[in-house]
Design an enzyme around this catalytic site. Sequence first.
Site, mmCIF file in Angstrom:
data_model
loop_
_atom_site.group_PDB
_atom_site.id
_atom_site.type_symbol
_atom_site.label_atom_id
_atom_site.label_comp_id
_atom_site.label_asym_id
_atom_site.label_seq_id
_atom_site.Cartn_x
_atom_site.Cartn_y
_atom_site.Cartn_z
ATOM 1 N N TYR A 1 -1.101 -11.480 2.418
ATOM 2 C CA TYR A 1 -0.249 -12.405 3.178
ATOM 3 C C TYR A 1 0.339 -13.456 2.223
ATOM 4 O O TYR A 1 0.235 -14.657 2.452
ATOM 5 C CB TYR A 1 -1.031 -13.109 4.285
ATOM 6 C CG TYR A 1 -1.563 -12.224 5.386
ATOM 7 C CD1 TYR A 1 -1.189 -10.885 5.521
ATOM 8 C CD2 TYR A 1 -2.471 -12.729 6.318
ATOM 9 C CE1 TYR A 1 -1.703 -10.086 6.532
ATOM 10 C CE2 TYR A 1 -2.978 -11.940 7.338
ATOM 11 C CZ TYR A 1 -2.601 -10.620 7.439
ATOM 12 O OH TYR A 1 -3.120 -9.833 8.441
ATOM 13 N N HIS B 1 -8.807 -3.907 4.571
ATOM 14 C CA HIS B 1 -7.549 -4.125 5.276
ATOM 15 C C HIS B 1 -6.882 -2.802 5.650
ATOM 16 O O HIS B 1 -6.237 -2.160 4.833
ATOM 17 C CB HIS B 1 -6.623 -4.965 4.392
ATOM 18 C CG HIS B 1 -5.479 -5.592 5.124
ATOM 19 N ND1 HIS B 1 -4.719 -6.588 4.589
ATOM 20 C CD2 HIS B 1 -4.971 -5.387 6.364
ATOM 21 C CE1 HIS B 1 -3.780 -6.964 5.451
ATOM 22 N NE2 HIS B 1 -3.924 -6.230 6.541
#
Length: 340
Positions: free
Chosen positions: A52, A106
């Site tokens: 991110y 992830h």
Amino acid sequence: METVRLGKTGIVTNKNGFGALPVQRVSDDEAVKILRRAYEGGITYFDSARYYTDSEHKLGLAFEGMRDKIYIATKTGAVTPEGFWKELETSLTNLKTDYIDVYQFHNPAFCPKPGDESGIYDCMLEAKKQGKVRHIGITNHRLKVAQEAIESGLYETLQFPFCYLATDEDKKLVEMCKEADMGFIAMKGLSGGLITNSAAAYAFEAQYDNVLPIWGVQRMSELEEFLSYIVCPPAMTDEIQALIEKDRKELMGEFCRGCGYCMPCPAGIEINNCARMSLMIRRAPSAAQLTPEMQKKMMKIEDCLHCGACMKKCPYHLNTPELLQKNLKDYKEILGGKKI
């Protein structure tokens, strides 16, 4: 104040988590203000990821010196031991901490396990032994991987899309996690913007006592909306139930969730926005979707190579090229045949 216990982690936190993906879109100063206000309002669980961009950095700025007052979850997309250790150290540095409360794989295409070819679960165990990771989690968009993770007994938390558009299979995951004493973290509670009534979204999640929804926030006004629900949580009224049923009839089935795992596109198409434009333009103020910039992005659909790369990567098995073409046709009709 309603709380939720994340299974065997023993973590007890307010039943509102903070999804820190959107704060990458605002300045450092604004992000710090939003994150600290979230804490002041009662939120103690903050979720980020190595990918991110500067989200972890902003969390580090906001919470330096008060690490023991919050829970930080982040994610690694590493597929090799070398990548794992590099990403872990980068995250620790960015977050200005020496440990991560919940470290998650992830959205892997498989369920990492001890001794497998990747070696990354063994790295996770070593990181936990070193005290750099307190709890091991996994995030996913694939039902089969999520089910395998629960059944393996190797994970303390599962993060999975869960909102009032959930299927029976999705709801079964929640029950499986409860039976396994495994924390369930609900992402995409607003289905990437398709759900526009946050009170209804909150009321749905509140029905599940083992679910921690994390709300993606980038504006103070959005945050205040969710903080108000801590003080006065919306109940599942007949009116809200009717709204949910209406949305389910309209949105269930073949639609893009905007997760972005199909990206990048070889032809430069912004698939995660363009493939759901028809729904977005009808469910939110349309002006932002009809700008010259957005029209240009939609026109890129005509450059589609039909290579199939997006279809192979879509965790929901959508026929993405076909969906893009349908959205472009609809978009042109909405513009009234105006040349774009």
